[in-house]
Write a protein that holds these residues in place. Structure first.
Motif, PDB file in Angstrom:
ATOM      1  N   PRO A 146     -41.107  -9.470  -8.748  1.00 20.73           N
ATOM      2  CA  PRO A 146     -42.340 -10.046  -9.278  1.00 20.73           C
ATOM      3  C   PRO A 146     -43.505  -9.033  -9.159  1.00 20.73           C
ATOM      4  CG  PRO A 146     -42.005 -11.969  -8.204  1.00 20.73           C
ATOM      5  CD  PRO A 146     -40.672 -11.044  -8.054  1.00 20.73           C
ATOM      6  N   ILE A 147     -44.115  -8.918 -10.096  1.00 19.98           N
ATOM      7  CA  ILE A 147     -45.251  -8.107  -9.222  1.00 19.98           C
ATOM      8  C   ILE A 147     -46.789  -9.099  -8.751  1.00 19.98           C
ATOM      9  CG2 ILE A 147     -46.874  -6.617 -10.494  1.00 19.98           C
ATOM     10  CD1 ILE A 147     -45.856  -6.092 -12.586  1.00 19.98           C
TER      11      ILE A 147
ATOM     12  N   ARG B 241     -46.663 -12.419 -11.808  1.00 15.04           N
ATOM     13  CA  ARG B 241     -46.462 -11.708 -12.943  1.00 15.04           C
ATOM     14  C   ARG B 241     -45.099 -11.419 -12.636  1.00 15.04           C
ATOM     15  NH1 ARG B 241     -49.016 -15.708 -13.044  1.00 15.04           N
ATOM     16  NH2 ARG B 241     -50.665 -16.155 -14.852  1.00 15.04           N
ATOM     17  N   TRP B 242     -43.945 -11.507 -13.931  1.00 11.95           N
ATOM     18  CA  TRP B 242     -42.882 -10.917 -13.884  1.00 11.95           C
ATOM     19  C   TRP B 242     -43.229  -9.636 -14.878  1.00 11.95           C
ATOM     20  CZ3 TRP B 242     -42.481 -14.783 -11.234  1.00 11.95           C
ATOM     21  CH2 TRP B 242     -41.787 -14.970 -10.090  1.00 11.95           C
TER      22      TRP B 242
ATOM     23  N   VAL C 266     -37.459  -8.197 -17.574  1.00 12.83           N
ATOM     24  CA  VAL C 266     -36.932  -9.697 -17.397  1.00 12.83           C
ATOM     25  C   VAL C 266     -35.609  -9.434 -18.486  1.00 12.83           C
ATOM     26  CG1 VAL C 266     -36.738 -11.849 -18.019  1.00 12.83           C
ATOM     27  CG2 VAL C 266     -38.024 -10.833 -16.409  1.00 12.83           C
ATOM     28  N   ASN C 267     -35.836  -8.684 -19.525  1.00 10.83           N
ATOM     29  CA  ASN C 267     -34.844  -8.958 -20.754  1.00 10.83           C
ATOM     30  C   ASN C 267     -33.643  -7.830 -20.526  1.00 10.83           C
ATOM     31  OD1 ASN C 267     -36.460 -10.228 -22.522  1.00 10.83           O
ATOM     32  ND2 ASN C 267     -37.837  -9.585 -23.750  1.00 10.83           N
ATOM     33  N   ASN C 268     -34.727  -6.779 -20.531  1.00 10.93           N
ATOM     34  CA  ASN C 268     -33.503  -6.055 -19.328  1.00 10.93           C
ATOM     35  C   ASN C 268     -32.361  -6.422 -18.194  1.00 10.93           C
ATOM     36  OD1 ASN C 268     -34.156  -3.740 -21.402  1.00 10.93           O
ATOM     37  ND2 ASN C 268     -35.257  -2.728 -19.498  1.00 10.93           N
TER      38      ASN C 268
ATOM     39  N   GLU D  73     -42.852 -18.924 -17.540  1.00  2.37           N
ATOM     40  CA  GLU D  73     -42.501 -18.261 -18.895  1.00  2.37           C
ATOM     41  C   GLU D  73     -40.594 -17.599 -18.537  1.00  2.37           C
ATOM     42  OE1 GLU D  73     -46.832 -17.271 -21.492  1.00  2.37           O
ATOM     43  OE2 GLU D  73     -46.309 -16.163 -19.049  1.00  2.37           O
ATOM     44  N   THR D  74     -41.342 -17.184 -17.650  1.00  2.00           N
ATOM     45  CA  THR D  74     -40.005 -16.340 -16.748  1.00  2.00           C
ATOM     46  C   THR D  74     -38.566 -17.496 -17.283  1.00  2.00           C
ATOM     47  OG1 THR D  74     -40.897 -15.038 -15.619  1.00  2.00           O
ATOM     48  CG2 THR D  74     -39.004 -14.421 -14.884  1.00  2.00           C
ATOM     49  N   CYS D  75     -38.934 -18.776 -16.298  1.00  2.00           N
ATOM     50  CA  CYS D  75     -37.861 -19.709 -16.084  1.00  2.00           C
ATOM     51  C   CYS D  75     -37.151 -19.557 -17.726  1.00  2.00           C
ATOM     52  CB  CYS D  75     -38.186 -20.592 -14.984  1.00  2.00           C
ATOM     53  SG  CYS D  75     -38.132 -20.503 -13.746  1.00  2.00           S
ATOM     54  N   ALA D  76     -38.624 -20.217 -18.670  1.00  2.00           N
ATOM     55  CA  ALA D  76     -38.301 -20.408 -19.660  1.00  2.00           C
ATOM     56  C   ALA D  76     -36.962 -19.382 -20.920  1.00  2.00           C
ATOM     57  CB  ALA D  76     -39.380 -20.769 -20.789  1.00  2.00           C
TER      58      ALA D  76
END
Length: 67
Positions: free
Chosen positions: A40-41, A49-50, A55-57, A16-19
């Motif tokens: 990542p966590i 998970r991220w 990610v948005n920031n 999902e992060t890559c997308a």
């Protein structure tokens, strides 16, 4: 908790992060290793998970840096 609070607490997978950021897993891993992308966590060795808000920031910082 309202929807914006739920979104800010959302954790997303590597796929999902890559997308979201628009590049592949290899590039993502390189940026993480170079500390140029949010870390990542790790819940276990295979469960990573991220934080979607981080990610948005990061995306917003990239936009600001191009100006």
């Amino acid at each position: 908790m309202n929807q914006s609070q739920t979104q800010s607490k959302k954790l997303i997978s590597g796929k999902e992060t890559c997308a979201v950021v628009g590049f592949g897993r290899t590039k993502l891993n390189l940026l993480v290793k170079a500390n140029q992308f949010p870390q990542p966590i790790r819940f276990s060795q295979n469960f990573i998970r991220w934080d979607l808000e981080e990610v948005n920031n990061w995306i917003e910082q990239q936009k600001a840096a191009r100006a």
